[in-house]
Design an enzyme around this catalytic site. Structure first.
Site, PDB file in Angstrom:
ATOM      1  N   HIS A  90     127.958   3.638  60.476  1.00 19.58           N
ATOM      2  CA  HIS A  90     128.730   3.870  59.260  1.00 19.58           C
ATOM      3  C   HIS A  90     127.869   4.650  58.259  1.00 19.58           C
ATOM      4  CE1 HIS A  90     129.906   2.336  55.119  1.00 19.58           C
ATOM      5  NE2 HIS A  90     131.012   2.934  55.524  1.00 19.58           N
ATOM      6  N   HIS A 134     126.954  10.075  49.771  1.00 19.85           N
ATOM      7  CA  HIS A 134     127.341   8.680  49.543  1.00 19.85           C
ATOM      8  C   HIS A 134     126.644   8.264  48.255  1.00 19.85           C
ATOM      9  CE1 HIS A 134     127.484   4.179  50.730  1.00 19.85           C
ATOM     10  NE2 HIS A 134     128.690   4.564  50.334  1.00 19.85           N
TER      11      HIS A 134
END
Length: 325
Positions: free
Chosen positions: A40, A119
Site C-alpha cells: 500500500h 502521500h
C-alpha cells in the site's frame, strides 16, 4: 496418506522468486484466485523532506494552512504519518511484493512533464525512474509477475496521461500483459508477460495493455479490530469477479494523531500487525464467497506479512490432493 505436496510450506520459498518456485499444481490457477502480497502506498520511502516541497492538495485545508505558517513544527508530523513503506521498490520486490499501489501526481507549478508519487508530500524520485527499476528487476527474475496499480491521479492533464501511458509501454514493452479474462502463471510464462497494469482513468479503455482499475477494499479504520469487522462484513457479500485488493492498512485521522503526538504511522501499524496477521492466516484464496485475492499492507517488509500471505496458497494445493490408497 496424502500426497507429499500437502507438506509444502510455501512461506519458506525464496521470496525474490516465490512465483517461479510454486508447485506446478498452481501454474494453471488464475492469478485472481491466488493470494498475492501487496504494498500500500508503495513509493513513500522517498518522500521529499525538503521544505520547498508543497503539501499535496488532497490534505485537509487546516493542515495546508498550518504548514504554510508553521512549517518547522508541522512537517515532522506530516512525514511521520505519510511514510507507509521504508524499503525501496527493489527491496520490496526481493521480499515478495507482487502488487504495488502507485499514486501519481504532477507537482503544482512544475513546468516540466515529470510525474511523481505522493502521500502528504511528493517524492524526490520520478515515476519513470521507478518503472525502470522495476523493469531491471524483472529482467533478472523472468518468472515473477507484478501487478502495478496506477490510481489517485493528481494534477494530470489528458496530455500527461497520454505521456504516462507512452512511458509505461516504452519501459515494459513486450512484458505488458494485455487484458484477458483469466490469466495464469503458465499463460504469462509462455508469452513472456510479467506486468499487469491497472489504470484508474478512462484512457484505459483505449489501450489493450491497460486493465481497468482493480477494486481496493479500504476499511478507513484506525483500530485492527474495527478493520477486521468491516472486512468480515464485506466478505459476506461475495468477492469481485476478477482481481481485487483487501487493504489491511489502517487509517489515522487528525483526532488519532493529536491524541498520539509522539507516535508515527509505523508505530500504529507495527503494534497491530500481530492481530492483523492472525486474521490473515485464517483467510483463503479462491473463487468462493469470502475468499481473498491481493492483500496489501503498510511496512510490508518489516514483519511476517509477505510469507503469511503467500502461505495462504496452500489452501489451493490441498484441494487438488487425491488420497493415495
Amino acid at each position: 496418506m496424502t500426497s507429499a505436496i500437502s507438506q509444502v510450506s510455501l512461506s519458506e520459498l525464496p521470496m525474490d522468486n516465490w512465483m517461479a518456485n510454486l508447485p506446478s499444481a498452481l501454474w494453471d490457477t488464475p492469478l485472481c484466485y491466488m493470494a498475492i502480497p501487496g504494498s500500500h502506498n508503495a513509493i513513500t520511502y522517498c518522500l521529499d523532506k525538503n521544505d520547498r516541497s508543497p503539501v499535496d492538495p488532497t490534505q485537509p485545508d487546516m493542515l495546508q494552512r498550518l504548514d504554510k505558517y508553521m512549517k518547522p513544527i508541522i512537517r515532522p508530523f506530516v512525514y511521520k504519518w505519510a511514510i507507509a513503506q521504508e524499503s525501496c521498490i527493489r527491496e520490496q520486490l526481493d521480499c515478495g511484493v507482487r502488487y504495488c499501489d502507485l499514486r501519481i501526481a504532477h507537482r503544482p507549478n512544475d513546468s516540466s512533464n515529470d510525474l511523481y508519487f505522493y502521500h502528504g508530500v511528493y517524492t524526490t524520485i520520478t515515476v519513470e525512474i521507478v518503472l525502470k527499476e522495476i523493469r531491471e528487476w524483472l529482467d533478472v527474475h523472468p518468472k515473477e509477475v507484478v501487478i502495478l496499480s496506477f490510481s489517485h491521479f493528481l494534477g494530470l492533464s489528458q496530455e500527461l496521461h497520454t505521456l504516462l501511458v507512452s512511458t509505461i509501454k516504452s519501459v515494459f514493452d513486450s512484458k505488458l500483459c494485455p487484458k484477458m479474462d483469466r490469466v495464469t502463471l503458465r499463460t504469462l510464462w509462455s508469452q513472456g508477460h510479467q506486468v499487469i497494469i491497472s489504470y484508474e482513468h478512462n484512457i484505459a479503455n483505449c489501450h489493450r495493455e491497460l486493465w481497468l482499475h482493480i477494486p481496493y477494499w479500504w476499511a478507513n479504520k484506525c483500530k485492527a479490530e474495527s478493520l477486521i469487522e468491516e472486512f468480515e462484513r464485506r466478505k459476506q457479500n461475495g468477492r469481485p469477479g476478477g482481481f481485487f485488493v483487501t487493504g489491511i492498512n489502517l487509517t489515522e485521522d487528525l483526532k488519532y494523531i493529536c491524541s498520539h503526538p509522539t507516535e508515527s504511522l509505523k508505530d500504529m501499524v507495527m503494534s497491530t500487525y500481530p492481530t492483523l496477521l492472525s486474521w490473515v492466516k485464517q483467510q483463503k484464496p479462491g473463487s468462493n464467497t469470502g475468499s481473498l485475492n491481493i492483500i496489501a499492507g503498510d511496512f510490508v517488509t518489516e514483519s511476517q506479512f509477505i510469507p503469511t500471505v503467500i502461505a495462504l496458497n496452500e489452501n489451493l494445493l490441498n484441494r487438488t490432493i487425491i488420497p493415495e490408497p
